[in-house]
Scaffold this motif. Structure first.
Motif, PDB file in Angstrom:
ATOM      1  N   UNK A  83       0.815  -1.167   0.007  1.00 38.85           N
ATOM      2  CA  UNK A  83       0.102   0.099  -0.024  1.00 38.85           C
ATOM      3  C   UNK A  83       0.862   1.232  -0.053  1.00 38.85           C
ATOM      4  N   UNK A  84       2.099   1.200   0.723  1.00 38.21           N
ATOM      5  CA  UNK A  84       2.943   2.307   0.854  1.00 38.21           C
ATOM      6  C   UNK A  84       3.440   2.540  -0.584  1.00 38.21           C
ATOM      7  N   UNK A  85       3.842   1.526  -1.223  1.00 36.83           N
ATOM      8  CA  UNK A  85       4.530   1.749  -2.637  1.00 36.83           C
ATOM      9  C   UNK A  85       3.702   2.241  -3.519  1.00 36.83           C
ATOM     10  N   UNK A  86       2.446   1.834  -3.295  1.00 38.37           N
ATOM     11  CA  UNK A  86       1.286   2.075  -4.403  1.00 38.37           C
ATOM     12  C   UNK A  86       1.115   3.652  -4.041  1.00 38.37           C
ATOM     13  N   UNK A  87       1.100   4.233  -3.014  1.00 35.32           N
ATOM     14  CA  UNK A  87       0.795   5.578  -2.421  1.00 35.32           C
ATOM     15  C   UNK A  87       2.030   6.310  -3.100  1.00 35.32           C
ATOM     16  N   UNK A  88       3.169   6.027  -2.878  1.00 30.69           N
ATOM     17  CA  UNK A  88       4.232   6.908  -3.325  1.00 30.69           C
ATOM     18  C   UNK A  88       4.408   6.916  -4.807  1.00 30.69           C
ATOM     19  N   UNK A  89       3.915   5.536  -5.813  1.00 29.12           N
ATOM     20  CA  UNK A  89       4.007   5.880  -7.036  1.00 29.12           C
ATOM     21  C   UNK A  89       2.735   6.913  -7.585  1.00 29.12           C
ATOM     22  N   UNK A  90       1.709   6.810  -6.858  1.00 24.15           N
ATOM     23  CA  UNK A  90       0.569   7.391  -7.225  1.00 24.15           C
ATOM     24  C   UNK A  90       0.846   9.064  -7.068  1.00 24.15           C
ATOM     25  N   UNK A  91       1.652   9.438  -5.999  1.00 27.04           N
ATOM     26  CA  UNK A  91       2.068  10.501  -5.516  1.00 27.04           C
ATOM     27  C   UNK A  91       3.363  11.343  -6.409  1.00 27.04           C
ATOM     28  N   UNK A  92       3.669  10.286  -7.141  1.00 24.24           N
ATOM     29  CA  UNK A  92       4.785  10.804  -8.006  1.00 24.24           C
ATOM     30  C   UNK A  92       5.994  10.737  -7.235  1.00 24.24           C
ATOM     31  N   UNK A  93       6.211  10.061  -6.121  1.00 23.19           N
ATOM     32  CA  UNK A  93       7.577  10.065  -5.407  1.00 23.19           C
ATOM     33  C   UNK A  93       8.375   8.972  -5.520  1.00 23.19           C
ATOM     34  N   UNK A  94       7.903   8.014  -6.264  1.00 19.80           N
ATOM     35  CA  UNK A  94       8.386   6.759  -6.526  1.00 19.80           C
ATOM     36  C   UNK A  94       7.994   6.370  -8.116  1.00 19.80           C
ATOM     37  N   UNK A  95       9.125   5.605  -8.512  1.00 17.32           N
ATOM     38  CA  UNK A  95       8.861   5.213 -10.100  1.00 17.32           C
ATOM     39  C   UNK A  95       8.168   3.633  -9.857  1.00 17.32           C
ATOM     40  N   UNK A  96       7.498   3.207 -10.940  1.00 23.81           N
ATOM     41  CA  UNK A  96       6.776   1.924 -10.653  1.00 23.81           C
ATOM     42  C   UNK A  96       8.075   0.908 -10.801  1.00 23.81           C
ATOM     43  N   UNK A  97       9.047   0.874 -11.328  1.00 21.27           N
ATOM     44  CA  UNK A  97       9.981  -0.066 -11.534  1.00 21.27           C
ATOM     45  C   UNK A  97      10.838  -0.194 -10.239  1.00 21.27           C
ATOM     46  N   UNK A  98      10.544   0.776  -9.100  1.00 22.66           N
ATOM     47  CA  UNK A  98      11.415   0.965  -8.019  1.00 22.66           C
ATOM     48  C   UNK A  98      10.510   0.106  -6.934  1.00 22.66           C
ATOM     49  N   UNK A  99       9.372  -0.069  -7.212  1.00 23.36           N
ATOM     50  CA  UNK A  99       8.353  -0.808  -6.203  1.00 23.36           C
ATOM     51  C   UNK A  99       8.627  -2.274  -6.134  1.00 23.36           C
ATOM     52  N   UNK A 100       9.283  -2.725  -5.206  1.00 21.28           N
ATOM     53  CA  UNK A 100       9.781  -4.062  -5.326  1.00 21.28           C
ATOM     54  C   UNK A 100       8.515  -4.813  -4.727  1.00 21.28           C
ATOM     55  N   UNK A 101       7.662  -4.399  -4.051  1.00 21.78           N
ATOM     56  CA  UNK A 101       6.520  -5.051  -3.639  1.00 21.78           C
ATOM     57  C   UNK A 101       5.368  -5.250  -4.793  1.00 21.78           C
TER      58      UNK A 101
END
Length: 171
Positions: free
Chosen positions: A145-163
């Motif tokens: 859920x955290x990684x999805x939040x960060x992606x949606x907020x533009x703070x993480x790139x999808x390919x960085x979301x290990x989970x």
């Protein structure tokens, strides 16, 4: 800093829905409910961190059942996982019609809070130590859920979301 269990931060808030809290259909206004949920989550986060906490994000909140004037709103907030300075808090909301004893779940949501010091700078929070299977499942899902939040907020790139790579990156 010693880890804490989810039950150490458990917050249950009760509020009676009065006429000033309702819309033209005599249902609790959504904004009023979000306000109450934010308060319950903040209390929960402060109990866990022993610090002032500020709202960082609110996940999707769907209103599945209306809460009527005269109903009791019951909000249960519990920390699911702590990251370095942030806390994910799950909220479950019920409406109880006291005369009949009927209780229905209205909605659920996840809020994220950040603990801050007296200068409003983020500070470390204690880890969460799940005790039950349900707490462990919520804890495990919190990273996704955290990684999805960060992606949606533009703070993480999808390919960085290990989970979440299986959802975003083709094999």
């Amino acid at each position: 800093m010693n880890p804490k269990t989810p039950k150490e931060s458990l917050t249950i808030m009760n509020e009676l829905v009065l006429p000033n809290d309702t819309n033209m259909l005599s249902n609790l206004m959504g904004g009023r409910l979000l306000h109450l949920m934010d308060i319950a989550a903040a209390i929960c986060g402060q109990r866990h961190s022993n610090k002032v906490v500020v709202t960082a994000s609110v996940d999707n909140v769907s209103f599945s059942q209306p809460i009527k004037m005269g109903d009791l709103v019951i909000i249960q907030a519990q920390v699911t996982r702590a990251f370095t300075t942030s806390l994910e808090i799950r909220l479950d909301v019920w409406a109880e019609h006291i005369p009949s004893g009927k209780k229905v779940k209205s909605n659920e949501a996840y809020y994220t809070f950040v603990a801050v010091d007296e200068n409003n700078r983020p500070v470390r929070v204690p880890e969460v130590r799940p005790e039950t299977e349900e707490e462990q499942n919520l804890y495990d899902g919190a990273l996704r859920r955290r990684q999805l939040r960060l992606i949606l907020a533009g703070k993480m790139k999808p390919d960085e979301a290990t989970e979440l790579k299986a959802l975003f990156v083709p094999k």
